[in-house]
Write a protein that holds these residues in place. Structure first.
Motif, PDB file in Angstrom:
ATOM      1  N   SER A   1      -9.947   4.790  15.885  1.00  0.00           N
ATOM      2  CA  SER A   1      -9.615   4.535  14.480  1.00  0.00           C
ATOM      3  C   SER A   1      -8.867   5.741  13.944  1.00  0.00           C
ATOM      4  CB  SER A   1     -10.881   4.299  13.652  1.00  0.00           C
ATOM      5  OG  SER A   1     -11.657   5.491  13.567  1.00  0.00           O
ATOM      6  N   ASP A   2      -8.122   5.534  12.859  1.00  0.00           N
ATOM      7  CA  ASP A   2      -7.325   6.611  12.260  1.00  0.00           C
ATOM      8  C   ASP A   2      -6.835   6.108  10.915  1.00  0.00           C
ATOM      9  OD1 ASP A   2      -5.704   8.787  11.714  1.00  0.00           O
ATOM     10  OD2 ASP A   2      -4.429   8.563  13.487  1.00  0.00           O
ATOM     11  N   ILE A   3      -7.342   6.678   9.845  1.00  0.00           N
ATOM     12  CA  ILE A   3      -6.968   6.244   8.495  1.00  0.00           C
ATOM     13  C   ILE A   3      -6.779   7.471   7.623  1.00  0.00           C
ATOM     14  CG2 ILE A   3      -9.389   6.008   7.749  1.00  0.00           C
ATOM     15  CD1 ILE A   3      -8.546   3.668   5.978  1.00  0.00           C
ATOM     16  N   THR A   4      -5.861   7.381   6.668  1.00  0.00           N
ATOM     17  CA  THR A   4      -5.700   8.442   5.674  1.00  0.00           C
ATOM     18  C   THR A   4      -5.644   7.830   4.284  1.00  0.00           C
ATOM     19  OG1 THR A   4      -4.329   9.698   7.234  1.00  0.00           O
ATOM     20  CG2 THR A   4      -4.334  10.444   4.947  1.00  0.00           C
ATOM     21  N   ARG A   5      -6.392   8.441   3.378  1.00  0.00           N
ATOM     22  CA  ARG A   5      -6.266   8.133   1.962  1.00  0.00           C
ATOM     23  C   ARG A   5      -6.227   9.456   1.220  1.00  0.00           C
ATOM     24  NH1 ARG A   5      -5.063   3.974   3.806  1.00  0.00           N
ATOM     25  NH2 ARG A   5      -5.897   1.886   3.339  1.00  0.00           N
ATOM     26  N   THR A   6      -5.502   9.480   0.106  1.00  0.00           N
ATOM     27  CA  THR A   6      -5.465  10.657  -0.750  1.00  0.00           C
ATOM     28  C   THR A   6      -6.134  10.293  -2.068  1.00  0.00           C
ATOM     29  OG1 THR A   6      -3.405  11.361   0.282  1.00  0.00           O
ATOM     30  CG2 THR A   6      -3.969  12.366  -1.838  1.00  0.00           C
ATOM     31  N   VAL A   7      -7.113  11.092  -2.463  1.00  0.00           N
ATOM     32  CA  VAL A   7      -7.852  10.804  -3.698  1.00  0.00           C
ATOM     33  C   VAL A   7      -7.593  11.923  -4.706  1.00  0.00           C
ATOM     34  CG1 VAL A   7      -9.662   9.551  -2.447  1.00  0.00           C
ATOM     35  CG2 VAL A   7      -9.961  11.993  -2.930  1.00  0.00           C
TER      36      VAL A   7
ATOM     37  N   GLU B   1       2.222   6.128   8.359  1.00  0.00           N
ATOM     38  CA  GLU B   1       1.597   7.212   7.601  1.00  0.00           C
ATOM     39  C   GLU B   1       2.602   8.217   7.039  1.00  0.00           C
ATOM     40  OE1 GLU B   1      -0.570  10.102  10.015  1.00  0.00           O
ATOM     41  OE2 GLU B   1      -0.162   8.907  11.800  1.00  0.00           O
ATOM     42  N   PRO B   2       3.454   7.745   6.110  1.00  0.00           N
ATOM     43  CA  PRO B   2       4.343   8.718   5.458  1.00  0.00           C
ATOM     44  C   PRO B   2       3.538   9.697   4.602  1.00  0.00           C
ATOM     45  CG  PRO B   2       4.418   6.609   4.315  1.00  0.00           C
ATOM     46  CD  PRO B   2       3.597   6.393   5.558  1.00  0.00           C
ATOM     47  N   GLY B   3       4.124  10.850   4.340  1.00  0.00           N
ATOM     48  CA  GLY B   3       3.460  11.849   3.503  1.00  0.00           C
ATOM     49  C   GLY B   3       4.486  12.734   2.826  1.00  0.00           C
TER      50      GLY B   3
ATOM     51  N   PHE C   1      -0.002  20.712  -3.309  1.00  0.00           N
ATOM     52  CA  PHE C   1      -0.827  19.594  -2.841  1.00  0.00           C
ATOM     53  C   PHE C   1      -0.024  18.749  -1.863  1.00  0.00           C
ATOM     54  CE2 PHE C   1       1.464  17.851  -6.465  1.00  0.00           C
ATOM     55  CZ  PHE C   1       1.819  16.576  -6.048  1.00  0.00           C
ATOM     56  N   GLY C   2      -0.711  17.840  -1.203  1.00  0.00           N
ATOM     57  CA  GLY C   2      -0.069  16.878  -0.315  1.00  0.00           C
ATOM     58  C   GLY C   2      -0.604  15.484  -0.567  1.00  0.00           C
ATOM     59  N   VAL C   3       0.192  14.488  -0.174  1.00  0.00           N
ATOM     60  CA  VAL C   3      -0.223  13.091  -0.265  1.00  0.00           C
ATOM     61  C   VAL C   3       0.172  12.396   1.033  1.00  0.00           C
ATOM     62  CG1 VAL C   3       0.166  10.853  -1.392  1.00  0.00           C
ATOM     63  CG2 VAL C   3       0.050  12.950  -2.777  1.00  0.00           C
ATOM     64  N   ARG C   4      -0.774  11.706   1.643  1.00  0.00           N
ATOM     65  CA  ARG C   4      -0.449  10.876   2.813  1.00  0.00           C
ATOM     66  C   ARG C   4      -1.290   9.612   2.723  1.00  0.00           C
ATOM     67  NH1 ARG C   4      -1.231  14.425   6.294  1.00  0.00           N
ATOM     68  NH2 ARG C   4      -3.243  13.917   7.205  1.00  0.00           N
ATOM     69  N   ILE C   5      -0.707   8.493   3.138  1.00  0.00           N
ATOM     70  CA  ILE C   5      -1.415   7.206   3.186  1.00  0.00           C
ATOM     71  C   ILE C   5      -1.157   6.625   4.563  1.00  0.00           C
ATOM     72  CG2 ILE C   5      -1.742   4.939   2.118  1.00  0.00           C
ATOM     73  CD1 ILE C   5      -0.284   6.014  -0.381  1.00  0.00           C
ATOM     74  N   GLU C   6      -2.213   6.239   5.248  1.00  0.00           N
ATOM     75  CA  GLU C   6      -2.074   5.770   6.632  1.00  0.00           C
ATOM     76  C   GLU C   6      -2.927   4.540   6.885  1.00  0.00           C
ATOM     77  OE1 GLU C   6      -3.901   8.347   9.533  1.00  0.00           O
ATOM     78  OE2 GLU C   6      -2.795   7.436  11.195  1.00  0.00           O
TER      79      GLU C   6
END
Lengths: 372, 372
Positions: A240-246, A334-336, A343-348
């Protein structure tokens, strides 16, 4: 370990042999690692003692193993699929491997597993100085990249467990906890929701989020931070591999703006996926949105990578990759955008190519989530 | 991660460069793994994106890293020791590495890290087809094999934690528990006594003990079983590795007999260790005792392996190894006898060569322990 019942190792071995022949190779030489697990259901740790599966277009596959690991190999699916040839400490396993490669090995053309240790490859090269070696992924990458229905189901289960992990963490308090504490909580949730192992946990808060592979440190998360959460593990052997930015409390306007840009880029990439499209065109779709928003220089990695028995495997969703997508391919999108020192933002998400488009295996909410 | 303060990375880099020159190499090419951790205190996971440290006899070392891992590398000890050269997704890192190897790279002689992925080595070989590559362990093995005082202290701490783990498990009940349950208890003790990670846990009960690398399965341990317990992990980056064989209740006469033979063999090997003795002579000392007792064919592995940042590293205590032992070398002494279908016995300690002999880092009791 992979549940062996679910997988057609005999078919995989046969297809690998055919593909090696079609690629002009005399044999594939497969060391412990994901290629060996995929082909033969045998997954020992890589060691200095040589273990090597030989797959030839024109003969039965053979597994060379250290004598003291013979019982383990015999007890795996490989035991009923393959001839097992043991070698003992003190003997030269590269001489034994050379013999298994056949009478014309000296001038042979071989595919060596990508993750084989260089020490093993160099020892074999020293014994066969006229032979040619190339990466086995040229043959196996295409086979492994297309998942069958059972593999897609395993990836979906792993993705669902990652989604539940995100659902659990976003209900928790962030402000006042160190990144390391949030990472430990993510690890515990991944295991609680069924992962056998945790492969990586990134918690990049505030300026740390601008370092895409920052892991998790002692920084205490503050109100106003954007926090990149990127985590994954193995469930039934599949990754598994997921990214969320909160956002911790009300986000700054630029965090909202950048998040919306990344979200739009991810959607554009998702909409670009269908059979026949080049992998590089998916990268281009995401990149164009980010460039048009003025953040092109702050998106300095590829858009995604294949996933399966490995966290990272073909196909590579990277500029210049002309490989056409095929139904069953599974990969991340997963662009970022990374603003150094801020700060950084990535969504995957992990997606799979269908007969006429694409399906996301992750379903966790993609909009900017505000946490406490 | 290794606590960086304790280690003289600058000195190690300088000695590695000198040793490479003395071995006739133009450079060492060091990928993520124990060699990179040893030399530069940088320990990222190995990935398909190339990370490579170049160490030359005649120039400053340079670290090539993926752009998105540059902040991580810079924050490690490598950041203050080395020039860091980043490359971006989409660029060719092998071309960049070729440039770092200097103007004569095309016909150069290089040492590549043993654990580098074959895919990285083959990509570099394709770019430099006339260059010659050999295992970097030919240079680094001898440097890493001799531990300094700080490293011996770290190995001793890891060994002490392994000893405490054995003390804890032998007070527990064995009969009626599955091997897997005992293995889980061993893992928990290793962590409780300070290990960061558990590397392996072997619980080989009854006939399973005759398979030296059997891990731990569903077999329920019975009164009368001999049980091989072989376990280890990492503590402050350094490895532990200990084996004891216990008897569940009163052992059969042959278990007592074989245990006494293995114990005598281990003692003979221990007494053979001093500076200047060939590593292979230590193997011979243990093997002779077992052969004279009539179990030579049932001792089918080497007597030991070096230990440090890796569980297995030089020196190899194996027949035919003429390498002389030097003060500071640390390795296992672990003879065993395996009676197929019945039981196995192995006893293992980590020892370090002193100025005039040997010191055991493990102190757990070596006599046959009877458990309940």
């Amino acid at each position: 370990m992979i549940p062996s019942m679910a997988h057609d190792h005999a078919g995989r071995l046969a297809r690998a042999g055919e593909a090696a022949g079609a690629a002009g190779l005399d044999a594939l030489i497969v060391a412990p690692g994901p290629d060996l697990a995929y082909l033969a259901g045998y997954d020992p740790p890589p060691l200095e003692r040589l273990t090597a599966l030989v797959v030839r277009p024109d003969g039965a596959p053979v597994l060379l193993v250290p004598e003291l690991e013979r019982p383990l190999a015999a007890a795996s699916p490989a035991g009923s699929l393959l001839a097992i040839v043991p070698w003992r400490d003190g003997a030269d396993p590269y001489a034994a491997l050379g013999r298994l490669l056949g009478p014309h090995a000296a001038r042979g053309r071989f595919g060596a597993a990508d993750r084989m240790w260089a020490s093993h490859l160099m020892a074999l090269q020293a014994r066969l100085p006229e032979a040619a070696f190339t990466a086995a992924s040229r043959v196996l990458g295409a086979l492994r990249a297309v998942k069958d229905a059972a593999e897609v189901e395993l990836l979906r289960s792993a993705a669902a467990a990652a989604d539940r992990t995100f659902d659990a963490i976003r209900a928790e308090r962030f402000a006042g906890r160190a990144e390391r504490e949030v990472a430990a909580a993510l690890s515990a949730h991944l295991v609680a929701f069924g992962h056998e192992t945790v492969s990586f946990v990134i918690v990049g808060s505030g300026p740390n989020g601008a370092s895409p592979h920052h892991e998790a440190g002692d920084r205490v998360i503050e109100p106003g931070d954007a926090v990149v959460l990127d985590f994954g593990g193995r469930l039934s052997g599949y990754a598994s591999d997921i990214t969320r930015t909160v956002a911790v409390g009300e986000p700054a306007p630029q965090v909202r703006e950048v998040h919306a840009v990344v979200r739009a880029a991810q959607r554009a990439a998702f909409e670009a996926v269908r059979p026949g499209v080049a992998a590089g065109d998916v990268d281009r779709a995401a990149r164009r949105v980010i460039e048009e928003a003025g953040y092109g220089r702050q998106f300095f990695h590829r858009t995604g990578h294949g996933i399966g028995l490995e966290e990272h495997e073909p196909p590579w969703i990277v500029q210049g990759n002309g490989e056409p997508l095929r139904p069953g391919m599974a990969f991340s999108i997963e662009p970022g955008v990374y603003l150094e020192g801020r700060f950084g933002v990535r969504i995957e998400d992990i997606v799979v190519v269908t007969d006429d488009g694409v399906r996301s295996l992750n379903e966790a909410p993609r909009d900017l989530t505000v946490v406490s």
